[in-house]
Design an enzyme around this catalytic site. Structure first.
Site, PDB file in Angstrom:
ATOM      1  N   TYR A   1       0.934  -1.078  -0.075  1.00 25.33           N
ATOM      2  CA  TYR A   1      -0.035  -0.060  -0.018  1.00 25.33           C
ATOM      3  C   TYR A   1       0.811   1.310  -0.056  1.00 25.33           C
ATOM      4  O   TYR A   1       2.007   1.168   0.788  1.00 25.33           O
ATOM      5  CB  TYR A   1      -0.862   0.047   1.140  1.00 25.33           C
TER       6      TYR A   1
ATOM      7  N   HIS B   1      -7.013   0.304  -2.112  1.00 27.89           N
ATOM      8  CA  HIS B   1      -6.614  -0.914  -2.658  1.00 27.89           C
ATOM      9  C   HIS B   1      -4.965  -0.566  -2.682  1.00 27.89           C
ATOM     10  O   HIS B   1      -4.325   0.231  -2.700  1.00 27.89           O
ATOM     11  CB  HIS B   1      -6.965  -1.179  -4.049  1.00 27.89           C
TER      12      HIS B   1
ATOM     13  N   LYS C   1      -2.710  -3.762 -10.624  1.00 29.28           N
ATOM     14  CA  LYS C   1      -1.649  -3.546  -9.745  1.00 29.28           C
ATOM     15  C   LYS C   1      -0.415  -3.482 -10.598  1.00 29.28           C
ATOM     16  O   LYS C   1      -0.199  -4.021 -11.784  1.00 29.28           O
ATOM     17  CB  LYS C   1      -1.401  -4.508  -8.786  1.00 29.28           C
TER      18      LYS C   1
END
Length: 167
Positions: A103, A113, A144
């Site tokens: 994170y 997220h 991601k």
């Protein structure tokens, strides 16, 4: 703060675990208490925030390093420690086939997220192009970025940001 080693987890019972989770996002809260991974527990021991027993005796940091090494988690621990020391919240990436989810600073689980998946490898590890491609594909598929953390023989870490591009 006291905790107990239970196979591959360290458990903090009582309200202290909840406070640690709320403040620093270590571990996972369960009915049993705050469950920490072995790498999380070792880092907290190094920071003198946690004491761990195995039910019979209190474990030293050296004892915990022995546990980490015996389970082949030392390289993973080096990367976990580095990322936490840089101010990131680091959670397990098991669901995504990686070691960690990362994170950004200022973001935490429940508020947003994770931005990165982190794959950890020792410098002398052989990775096929097929495997590398699958790691990148999974990261891209869940929106991601993939960070590849390579740890050398001196325990120095080099991070590679690996992205999927369309020609």
């Amino acid at each position: 703060m006291n905790a107990e080693l239970s196979e591959d987890l360290v458990i903090i019972r009582g309200s202290n675990g909840g406070k640690l989770y709320d403040k620093s996002h270590y571990g996972n809260l369960t009915e049993e208490g705050l469950q920490l991974s072995l790498v999380e527990a070792l880092l907290l021991m190094e920071k003198e925030k946690l004491e761990v027993s195995d039910g019979e005796k209190q474990l030293s940091i050296e004892d915990m390093f022995h546990v980490i090494r015996s389970k082949d988690l030392f390289t993973k621990y080096i990367v976990f420690r580095d990322l936490r020391n840089r101010g990131y919240i680091v959670k397990t990436g098991f669901k995504y086939g990686s070691e960690f989810r990362l994170y950004e600073r200022g973001t935490s689980p429940g508020e947003g997220h994770s931005n990165y998946l982190v794959k950890v490898a020792p410098e002398n590890c052989n990775i096929t192009m097929f495997d590398l491609s699958s790691y990148v594909r999974v990261a891209h598929g869940v929106n991601k970025k993939l960070l590849f953390a390579v740890v050398d023989d001196e325990n120095d870490i080099t991070y590679y940001n690996v992205e999927w591009t369309r020609p």
